[in-house]
Design a protein around this motif. Structure first.
Motif, PDB file in Angstrom:
ATOM      1  N   CYS A 104      32.650  40.792  38.815  1.00 26.63           N
ATOM      2  CA  CYS A 104      32.678  41.293  40.096  1.00 26.63           C
ATOM      3  C   CYS A 104      32.713  42.360  40.483  1.00 26.63           C
ATOM      4  N   LEU A 129      35.301  43.047  36.202  1.00 29.17           N
ATOM      5  CA  LEU A 129      34.769  44.044  37.236  1.00 29.17           C
ATOM      6  C   LEU A 129      34.896  45.238  37.315  1.00 29.17           C
ATOM      7  N   PHE A 162      40.697  39.923  34.096  1.00 28.24           N
ATOM      8  CA  PHE A 162      39.154  40.587  34.129  1.00 28.24           C
ATOM      9  C   PHE A 162      39.461  41.056  32.866  1.00 28.24           C
TER      10      PHE A 162
END
Length: 217
Positions: A183, A82, A108
């Motif tokens: 992301c 992330l 993550f």
């Protein structure tokens, strides 16, 4: 309808709100595209896949998370990271909460917090600005860890980097060993900075002329 109000003011359109959509309006809606909103960018040769959204409100981050859950690679071999930042006027905790709630499913492996990157910023950032940025992003990191503990979730490895350029270099190294999914969310400025670094054309414009951020071939 906002589009009709815009057309009335700009080109003197006579269409009223009560009328059905014209063919021109239908075509415009069907072909509308907003770069950086639920956008997938794949670099197959580098084993990298970016899932980017400029969401910067709790509601839009919630929608981004719902999209992520339908879009991420389900393979357990894929590493997921992330990349997050937001403007100083935003409350990072409220934006991070929807992500923290889902860390057990999104998994993550690493979380990066850092400022956006533009060519002139590195040379113009003074000591006080650098210290303030470090403080602000450390607060984001702590908010993330607190939220993950609150929701009883696995928080992964969270760190602060000088800018997202350094985060991309770390991600580059990770991708040498397998597939990585990135992301990125929190700010449209973050999206613009990523596009700049990754040389992603916007609205058909030519690629940027800066050196490509990735160093290995």
């Amino acid at each position: 309808m906002l589009t009709r109000e815009f057309l009335r003011k700009k080109v003197g359109s006579k269409i009223t709100d009560g009328q059905s959509l014209t063919d021109q309006e239908k075509s415009g809606l069907a072909t509308a595209h907003h770069p950086g909103r639920c956008q997938i960018i794949t670099f197959t040769e580098r084993s990298l896949r970016f899932l980017i959204d400029g969401a910067h409100t709790p509601e839009s981050v919630e929608s981004y998370c719902e999209w992520l859950q339908q879009t991420i690679d389900p393979s357990p071999d894929t590493l997921r990271v992330l990349v997050f930042n937001c403007m100083s006027v935003r409350d990072p905790a409220t934006l991070l909460a929807p992500l923290a709630k889902r860390t057990n499913s999104l998994k993550f492996h690493r979380v990066f917090f850092g400022r956006n990157w533009w060519p002139l910023w590195d040379s113009r950032e003074n000591f006080l600005e650098k210290a303030e940025n470090e403080r602000r992003f450390e607060e984001m990191r702590r908010s993330w860890l607190d939220l993950c503990r609150e929701f009883g979730r696995n928080d992964g490895e969270a760190c602060v980097v000088p800018s997202i350029k350094e985060a991309l270099h770390e991600i580059e190294l990770m991708s040498k060993n397998g597939q990585v999914e990135v992301c990125a969310v929190g700010s449209l400025h973050l999206v613009g900075s990523l596009f700049k670094l990754l040389k992603i054309p916007i609205y058909g414009q030519p690629d940027f002329q800066d050196d490509f951020v990735f160093s290995y071939s």
